[in-house]
Motif scaffolding. Structure first.
Motif, mmCIF file in Angstrom:
data_model
loop_
_atom_site.group_PDB
_atom_site.id
_atom_site.type_symbol
_atom_site.label_atom_id
_atom_site.label_comp_id
_atom_site.label_asym_id
_atom_site.label_seq_id
_atom_site.Cartn_x
_atom_site.Cartn_y
_atom_site.Cartn_z
ATOM 1 N N ARG A 158 0.719 -1.386 0.106
ATOM 2 C CA ARG A 158 0.025 0.265 0.046
ATOM 3 C C ARG A 158 0.901 1.181 0.148
ATOM 4 O O ARG A 158 1.983 1.217 0.559
ATOM 5 C CB ARG A 158 -0.947 -0.102 1.175
ATOM 6 C CG ARG A 158 -1.852 -1.206 1.240
ATOM 7 C CD ARG A 158 -2.582 -0.949 2.815
ATOM 8 N NE ARG A 158 -3.567 0.161 2.517
ATOM 9 C CZ ARG A 158 -4.646 0.422 3.092
ATOM 10 N NH1 ARG A 158 -4.916 -0.514 3.903
ATOM 11 N NH2 ARG A 158 -5.360 1.623 2.940
ATOM 12 N N PRO A 159 0.498 2.210 -0.516
ATOM 13 C CA PRO A 159 1.375 3.670 -0.548
ATOM 14 C C PRO A 159 1.638 3.968 0.869
ATOM 15 O O PRO A 159 2.860 4.560 0.944
ATOM 16 C CB PRO A 159 0.280 4.320 -1.244
ATOM 17 C CG PRO A 159 -0.419 3.668 -2.242
ATOM 18 C CD PRO A 159 -0.558 2.594 -1.426
ATOM 19 N N GLN A 216 11.866 4.175 4.092
ATOM 20 C CA GLN A 216 13.332 4.787 3.863
ATOM 21 C C GLN A 216 14.296 4.513 4.564
ATOM 22 O O GLN A 216 14.237 4.749 5.873
ATOM 23 C CB GLN A 216 13.112 6.274 3.181
ATOM 24 C CG GLN A 216 14.365 6.791 2.813
ATOM 25 C CD GLN A 216 13.920 8.212 2.473
ATOM 26 O OE1 GLN A 216 14.270 9.086 3.456
ATOM 27 N NE2 GLN A 216 13.369 8.869 1.494
ATOM 28 N N THR A 217 15.607 4.388 4.281
ATOM 29 C CA THR A 217 16.871 4.337 4.634
ATOM 30 C C THR A 217 17.962 4.688 3.999
ATOM 31 O O THR A 217 17.932 4.818 2.721
ATOM 32 C CB THR A 217 17.006 2.863 5.317
ATOM 33 O OG1 THR A 217 18.076 2.781 6.371
ATOM 34 C CG2 THR A 217 17.272 1.961 4.162
ATOM 35 N N LEU A 218 18.984 4.985 4.539
ATOM 36 C CA LEU A 218 20.171 5.704 3.803
ATOM 37 C C LEU A 218 21.385 4.847 4.323
ATOM 38 O O LEU A 218 21.508 4.233 5.589
ATOM 39 C CB LEU A 218 20.605 6.994 4.393
ATOM 40 C CG LEU A 218 19.239 7.948 3.881
ATOM 41 C CD1 LEU A 218 19.686 9.489 4.400
ATOM 42 C CD2 LEU A 218 19.101 8.316 2.486
ATOM 43 N N ASP A 271 3.004 8.347 4.890
ATOM 44 C CA ASP A 271 2.342 9.399 5.249
ATOM 45 C C ASP A 271 2.489 10.386 3.983
ATOM 46 O O ASP A 271 1.681 11.097 3.615
ATOM 47 C CB ASP A 271 2.347 10.133 6.476
ATOM 48 C CG ASP A 271 3.718 10.528 7.009
ATOM 49 O OD1 ASP A 271 4.589 10.013 6.239
ATOM 50 O OD2 ASP A 271 3.837 11.305 7.677
ATOM 51 N N TRP A 272 3.537 10.480 3.228
ATOM 52 C CA TRP A 272 3.960 11.092 1.947
ATOM 53 C C TRP A 272 3.209 10.775 0.853
ATOM 54 O O TRP A 272 2.852 11.543 0.145
ATOM 55 C CB TRP A 272 5.333 11.101 1.702
ATOM 56 C CG TRP A 272 6.409 11.472 2.507
ATOM 57 C CD1 TRP A 272 6.275 12.068 3.960
ATOM 58 C CD2 TRP A 272 7.813 11.306 2.421
ATOM 59 N NE1 TRP A 272 7.381 12.493 4.496
ATOM 60 C CE2 TRP A 272 8.425 11.961 3.769
ATOM 61 C CE3 TRP A 272 8.495 10.906 1.489
ATOM 62 C CZ2 TRP A 272 9.878 11.930 3.801
ATOM 63 C CZ3 TRP A 272 9.905 10.905 1.401
ATOM 64 C CH2 TRP A 272 10.490 11.357 2.817
ATOM 65 N N PHE A 273 2.346 9.520 0.920
ATOM 66 C CA PHE A 273 1.902 9.109 -0.211
ATOM 67 C C PHE A 273 0.260 8.808 0.078
ATOM 68 O O PHE A 273 -0.496 7.975 -0.660
ATOM 69 C CB PHE A 273 2.407 7.750 -0.559
ATOM 70 C CG PHE A 273 3.833 7.752 -0.964
ATOM 71 C CD1 PHE A 273 4.377 8.374 -2.046
ATOM 72 C CD2 PHE A 273 4.868 7.540 0.192
ATOM 73 C CE1 PHE A 273 5.813 8.568 -2.232
ATOM 74 C CE2 PHE A 273 6.434 7.595 -0.274
ATOM 75 C CZ PHE A 273 6.470 8.222 -1.593
ATOM 76 N N ALA A 274 -0.122 9.297 1.233
ATOM 77 C CA ALA A 274 -1.561 8.853 1.591
ATOM 78 C C ALA A 274 -2.597 9.406 0.420
ATOM 79 O O ALA A 274 -3.697 8.827 0.506
ATOM 80 C CB ALA A 274 -1.838 9.809 3.168
#
Length: 112
Positions: free
Chosen positions: A65-66, A71-73, A105-108
């Motif tokens: 799901r979006p 994310q990781t670095l 939450d960036w892609f909600a």
């Protein structure tokens, strides 16, 4: 898992294996990226990597799901390669090799 690897340099590989992942990562230019997506649901199940201009790899994955994106670095190309290869094998053990930041939450808006 049946998947497709697509790199920003135009390379597209169906059902990639470790040697393909290694080759793409080794040839990736700064600012370049690669996405490995599930053939079953490519917009909802994928792992992707960017090589930032400062030489840091930004690794992300979406898990169905979006709003389930992380994310990781890392500076380790080997860890990125191992993560992608394990992802292709449906082996979730790679997740514990990194500290993940939730970015779903960036892609909600994508879920509406």
């Amino acid at each position: 898992m049946k998947a497709t690897l697509q790199a920003s340099n135009g390379v597209i590989i169906k059902n990639p294996v470790e040697a393909n992942v290694v080759a793409v990562l080794e040839s990736m230019a700064r600012g370049g990226n690669a996405v490995v997506s599930s053939d079953g649901d490519p917009t909802l199940v994928f792992i992707q990597v960017w090589l930032r201009d400062n030489g840091v790899y930004q690794l992300e994955y979406r898990d169905g799901r979006p709003t389930r994106q992380y994310q990781t670095l890392t500076v380790s190309r080997e860890k990125v390669c191992a993560a992608i290869v394990a992802w292709l094998a449906d082996d979730d053990s790679w997740k514990s090799s990194f500290q993940w930041k939730f970015i779903g939450d960036w892609f909600a808006d994508e879920e509406e």
